[in-house]
Design an enzyme around this catalytic site. Structure first.
Site, PDB file in Angstrom:
ATOM      1  N   TYR A 132      33.361  40.067  38.193  1.00  0.00           N
ATOM      2  CA  TYR A 132      33.552  40.433  36.789  1.00  0.00           C
ATOM      3  C   TYR A 132      32.705  41.624  36.344  1.00  0.00           C
ATOM      4  O   TYR A 132      32.921  42.179  35.281  1.00  0.00           O
ATOM      5  CB  TYR A 132      33.259  39.214  35.897  1.00  0.00           C
ATOM      6  CG  TYR A 132      34.442  38.275  35.801  1.00  0.00           C
ATOM      7  CD1 TYR A 132      34.758  37.427  36.864  1.00  0.00           C
ATOM      8  CD2 TYR A 132      35.247  38.233  34.672  1.00  0.00           C
ATOM      9  CE1 TYR A 132      35.848  36.573  36.793  1.00  0.00           C
ATOM     10  CE2 TYR A 132      36.337  37.385  34.598  1.00  0.00           C
ATOM     11  CZ  TYR A 132      36.636  36.555  35.654  1.00  0.00           C
ATOM     12  OH  TYR A 132      37.716  35.709  35.581  1.00  0.00           O
ATOM     13  N   LYS A 182      32.436  29.777  48.996  1.00  0.00           N
ATOM     14  CA  LYS A 182      33.295  30.008  50.156  1.00  0.00           C
ATOM     15  C   LYS A 182      32.373  30.584  51.226  1.00  0.00           C
ATOM     16  O   LYS A 182      32.507  31.731  51.659  1.00  0.00           O
ATOM     17  CB  LYS A 182      34.416  30.978  49.735  1.00  0.00           C
ATOM     18  CG  LYS A 182      35.486  31.217  50.764  1.00  0.00           C
ATOM     19  CD  LYS A 182      36.456  30.053  50.932  1.00  0.00           C
ATOM     20  CE  LYS A 182      37.377  30.349  52.109  1.00  0.00           C
ATOM     21  NZ  LYS A 182      38.166  29.204  52.540  1.00  0.00           N
ATOM     22  N   ASP A 214      38.475  26.400  48.212  1.00  0.00           N
ATOM     23  CA  ASP A 214      39.843  25.918  48.473  1.00  0.00           C
ATOM     24  C   ASP A 214      39.867  24.390  48.559  1.00  0.00           C
ATOM     25  O   ASP A 214      40.734  23.735  47.977  1.00  0.00           O
ATOM     26  CB  ASP A 214      40.448  26.586  49.728  1.00  0.00           C
ATOM     27  CG  ASP A 214      39.511  26.566  50.945  1.00  0.00           C
ATOM     28  OD1 ASP A 214      38.333  26.171  50.804  1.00  0.00           O
ATOM     29  OD2 ASP A 214      39.971  26.960  52.039  1.00  0.00           O
ATOM     30  N   ASP A 238      36.500  30.567  37.111  1.00  0.00           N
ATOM     31  CA  ASP A 238      37.669  30.898  36.290  1.00  0.00           C
ATOM     32  C   ASP A 238      38.886  30.146  36.810  1.00  0.00           C
ATOM     33  O   ASP A 238      39.615  29.502  36.050  1.00  0.00           O
ATOM     34  CB  ASP A 238      37.909  32.411  36.354  1.00  0.00           C
ATOM     35  CG  ASP A 238      39.157  32.809  35.591  1.00  0.00           C
ATOM     36  OD1 ASP A 238      39.314  32.342  34.442  1.00  0.00           O
ATOM     37  OD2 ASP A 238      39.977  33.585  36.137  1.00  0.00           O
ATOM     38  N   ASP A 242      41.007  26.429  35.227  1.00  0.00           N
ATOM     39  CA  ASP A 242      42.415  26.286  34.830  1.00  0.00           C
ATOM     40  C   ASP A 242      43.021  25.073  35.532  1.00  0.00           C
ATOM     41  O   ASP A 242      43.768  24.299  34.934  1.00  0.00           O
ATOM     42  CB  ASP A 242      43.226  27.555  35.162  1.00  0.00           C
ATOM     43  CG  ASP A 242      43.324  28.510  33.964  1.00  0.00           C
ATOM     44  OD1 ASP A 242      42.370  28.563  33.165  1.00  0.00           O
ATOM     45  OD2 ASP A 242      44.369  29.197  33.827  1.00  0.00           O
TER      46      ASP A 242
END
Ligand code: IPM
Ligand code: MN
Length: 343
Positions: A132, A182, A214, A238, A242
């Site tokens: 970001y 990750k 994941d 982020d 969701d």
């Protein structure tokens, strides 16, 4: 309180959140001063301004900021997101994005056989670093040799302060902290997060667990109860939140707090966007905005009022789809004022 109602359904849901917060103030004996700021798509299209420096300076002086939503299809993507929302997160150093993922009674999850107790976790998303930051660029644009970079920047200090916040939250809850990253591919940033997380866990006494991003998506769907507090980098956070909103019944109840735990002001906003397709129809669900105002009141040291907003919103949830934005807001405000159920 600075109010950035913004675009689309932002003003509609913010009006209901304000109403609920006012009702809590009346009940618990405090007043709220609201100052409206005209920022968002209209202002940009009218004047070309996104966030003038003078306005930013004013916003730095308030106790808290309540934001509805920014973004509209007639403004190019990124202008308001980067220029307003991300600029506020960065300039005010709102380094934690706190996003509860909670299945409330009366809300149906798309997951089979889950009960409210099965989905109750907090995501602590780092909010000022990662991809970001906007480091990168494009060369040979449009040509066959075109190349683009988008560099993710993580700092020890930035990661550590976020981990400390998450560990403190975990200590107030079940004491289980899961780092999501990750590390099997992002060996540099992942290693930094991993070492910092181990140090903070040792220092604070929380049980530290780890999941690849994941796999965390898989677990959120297959076994959300395994999580108590998740701490993760900006982009993973982020995306995960969701998914978190989806398993908890959708964006209608997903609230967030962009916090600088060390200094004022912090910024509170529903996770949902401006939803231009339903703006002005009275169909927007104000619950996420009310729950964001609840996080705001909690942050300002009014935990009873915060709990009343949450309880009021939860009481109004069963059958919420049958009510307009305003009717639902009225039911919530009534419950907050009286401490009873809206019926
Ligand atoms: C969010 C949003 C923002 C983000 C966008 C609007 C810049 O998706 O708050 O989750 O990516 O952080
Ligand atoms: Mn998002």
């Amino acid at each position: 309180m600075a109010v950035l109602a913004g675009d689309g359904i932002g003003p509609e849901v913010v009006a209901e959140a304000r109403k609920a917060a006012e009702a809590a103030g009346a009940r618990f004996g405090f007043g709220l001063d609201w100052v409206d700021y005209d920022l968002g798509a209209d202002r940009y299209l009218r004047t070309g301004e996104v966030l003038p420096d003078a306005v930013l300076a004013e916003l730095g002086e308030v106790d808290a900021i309540l934001l509805g939503a920014v973004g509209r299809p007639d403004v190019p993507p990124g202008v308001l997101e980067r220029g307003l929302l991300l600029r506020l997160r960065f300039e005010l150093d709102l380094y934690v994005n706190l996003r509860p993922v909670k299945l409330y009674p009366g809300v149906s999850s798309p997951l089979a056989d889950v009960k409210p107790d099965d989905i109750d976790l907090l995501v602590v998303r780092e909010n000022t670093e990662g991809v970001y930051v906007g480091a990168g660029g494009t060369v040979h644009r449009g040509g066959p040799a075109e190349a683009a970079t988008e560099t993710s920047i993580e700092t020890r200090a930035g990661v550590e302060r976020c981990l400390r916040f998450a560990a403190a939250k975990a200590r107030q809850r079940a004491g289980r902290l899961t780092l999501v990253h990750k590390t099997n591919v992002l060996v540099h940033a992942g290693d930094l997060w991993q070492r910092a997380a181990r140090a903070v866990a040792t220092e604070t006494g929380v049980a530290l667990d780890y999941a690849h991003a994941d796999a965390a998506c898989l677990y959120l769907v297959s076994d959300p109860g395994r999580f108590d507090v998740i701490v993760t980098d900006n982009l993973f956070g982020d995306i995960l939140t969701d998914l978190g909103a989806a398993i908890a019944g959708g964006l209608g109840t997903a609230a967030s707090a962009n916090l600088n735990p060390d200094s004022s002001p912090s910024l509170f906003e529903p996770v949902h966007g401006s939803a231009p397709d339903i703006a002005g129809t009275g169909r927007a669900n104000p619950v996420a905005a009310v729950l964001s105002a609840s996080l705001l009141l909690d942050h300002l040291g009014e935990p009873e009022a915060a709990a009343a907003l949450e309880a009021g919103a939860v009481a109004a949830l069963p059958g919420a789809a049958g009510y307009s934005t305003q009717a639902l807001g009225d039911r919530i405000a009534t419950a907050v004022a009286g401490g009873g159920s809206p019926d």
